[in-house]
Motif scaffolding. Sequence first.
Motif, short mmCIF file in Angstrom:
data_model
loop_
_atom_site.label_atom_id
_atom_site.label_comp_id
_atom_site.label_asym_id
_atom_site.label_seq_id
_atom_site.Cartn_x
_atom_site.Cartn_y
_atom_site.Cartn_z
N VAL A 1 0.89 -1.14 -0.12
CA VAL A 1 0.14 -0.12 -0.05
C VAL A 1 0.74 1.10 -0.01
O VAL A 1 0.68 2.10 -0.63
N GLU A 2 2.08 1.14 0.67
CA GLU A 2 2.80 2.40 0.90
C GLU A 2 3.44 2.56 -0.37
O GLU A 2 3.69 3.87 -0.84
N LYS A 3 4.06 1.59 -1.22
CA LYS A 3 4.74 1.68 -2.32
C LYS A 3 3.69 2.32 -3.35
O LYS A 3 3.87 3.04 -4.11
N ASP A 4 2.70 1.80 -3.54
CA ASP A 4 1.50 2.26 -4.47
C ASP A 4 1.22 3.67 -4.24
O ASP A 4 1.20 4.54 -5.12
N GLY A 5 1.31 3.98 -3.13
CA GLY A 5 0.88 5.55 -2.55
C GLY A 5 1.81 6.37 -3.11
O GLY A 5 1.72 7.54 -3.17
N MET A 6 3.25 6.06 -3.02
CA MET A 6 4.22 6.63 -3.65
C MET A 6 4.69 6.81 -5.14
O MET A 6 5.24 7.59 -5.64
N GLU A 7 3.98 6.00 -5.85
CA GLU A 7 4.01 5.97 -7.17
C GLU A 7 3.64 7.41 -7.93
O GLU A 7 4.43 7.99 -8.75
N GLY A 8 2.74 8.07 -7.24
CA GLY A 8 2.22 9.45 -8.04
C GLY A 8 3.36 10.38 -7.67
O GLY A 8 3.73 11.16 -8.49
N ASP A 9 3.88 10.31 -6.49
CA ASP A 9 5.03 11.40 -5.91
C ASP A 9 6.28 11.16 -6.91
O ASP A 9 6.76 12.13 -7.16
N LYS A 10 6.52 9.65 -7.05
CA LYS A 10 7.65 9.50 -7.94
C LYS A 10 7.42 10.06 -9.13
O LYS A 10 8.42 10.80 -9.66
N ASN A 11 6.33 9.99 -9.84
CA ASN A 11 6.11 10.44 -11.32
C ASN A 11 6.01 11.95 -11.32
O ASN A 11 6.70 12.61 -12.25
N THR A 12 5.71 12.59 -10.32
CA THR A 12 5.70 14.25 -10.36
C THR A 12 7.01 14.29 -10.09
O THR A 12 7.61 15.48 -10.67
N ALA A 13 7.90 13.96 -9.06
CA ALA A 13 9.13 14.25 -9.06
C ALA A 13 10.02 14.01 -10.21
O ALA A 13 10.93 14.67 -10.49
N GLU A 14 9.84 12.80 -10.73
CA GLU A 14 10.54 12.74 -12.15
C GLU A 14 10.30 13.65 -13.22
O GLU A 14 11.28 14.09 -13.87
#
Length: 503
Positions: free
Chosen positions: A163-176
């Motif tokens: 759940v934590e990893k899936d929740g970070m996917e959006g933050d990762k895409n934005t940061a990238e």
Amino acid sequence: MPLLLLVMSLSVAHAAMLPTGVPPSRAAFYARAKEFQCLDGSARIPYDQINDDYCDCADGSDEPGTSACPNGHFYCENRQHTPHLLISSRVNDGICDCCDGSDEENGDVTCPNTCEELGRSHREERERMKAVRASGWEKRKLMVEEGKRMKEEKEAGVSGLKVEKDGMEGDKNTAEKEKNEAEEKEKAVRKIHDDDMLSKRTEKRRSAATLLFNTIDTDMDGKITLEELKGLNYIEKREDGTMNEDALKRFVNENGDADIEHFITNSFHSIRQMRRDHIANEKREKEEKENGGDIKMDEMEEVEEVQEGVEKHGDEEDIEEDASPVEEVDELDDNVPFAPFSDEDNKVFDAAREARQKYDDIKRKMDDIHRQITDAESFSSLDFGEDLAWAPLKGKCSDLEIGEYVYKLCPFDKCTQKEKNGYSETNMGTWKGWESAHSSMKYGDGTTCWNGPARSTLVSIECGDEDELVEASEPGRCEYHFTYRTPAACKDPSIDEVIHSEL
């Protein structure tokens, strides 16, 4: 007389009546009689022919106390120690094999009776091992509890980690996306700066080349000819001092001359270097002449420094007052000082660095979560035993230093070897499973030997009160054998004692 003592006395008396070399378990077959029947039933012989140093029975049973029969056996009673059987060829061979010396009774050699001492040592070692097994068993109980706790934690944590990893996917895409945009701006700023530096360097190089070209083009017709090149005092010559016209032709075109563009592209660098070498040599010769041909070490170093300076920065020294026009060219350094970035440029760089750091932090955390998920999911695929006693050993490595090498075993992972003072490790095999359930491990597909197979290691497991690698050897080429002790291999000593007492 008590019954027990009576039985013991009769047993001793009966044993004393047996022929030499007969074990008590076969006493009934050797009861004194007129005839002896071979134990395999192949023949019957007079009882007196037992141990007469002649093999009458095919199975060698008539010669238990001699070496006459190659397939016979001799029984060492070894009182106060451990009885055992010898092959007949070792009877009366001049070597004391039985601790009581009973195998050498022909008088050729005197064997001391060491059974009491050996028995005492054996009993002490047995008591020590009994204590080790007891201690190991207690520690194994703790390992079982630890294994269960590990399994519960890993299984319980997997869902939360996903759940934590899936929740970070959006933050990762934005940061990238922010990182890519910031790096594009950074790249654009650096390109403008690099292009400017290149333009200035090219312009300065062209100016320097034009200046040198004009000093060579003596007739000022916009072309350099072979004759003009021959007139230069710094052009390389043969060892005998003559001009090498063939070498000069590389500086001109097929027509025998070179315009400014040809000179810049094909000749400038080489001719400039020859000129600099010439200046440095003239400087050295001048120093030698002034010092009477004897230049001291510190003076020679000074001359070398001058030469290095000429090579780096061009001629910045006056050679002679009557120097030729060629030697007076002193603006041939086409290096351009690095132009500092502006404050606005640095802001762009800072923004790109921060964006990269933000993205890297998120990605690093997601990678760590992914590793934890993978580790937890693979936990259930490994055979840690029904009670999970072996689970705490995963990731716990043991080292053993032998000679110039250090061997390492990481259960359920890999085996390695490295030199004591070295840094790189040689892979001696990765985990391939149990060779024999919970008693030996196999590791394979290690680093390939030179002109040989891939390295592999078989690990024998023994009970111990500590987790430790105790032996390492190479019984075959690129095939290794480890001995590893751990409480996980210890059995319940109370059950073990019952089994042994029944035997």
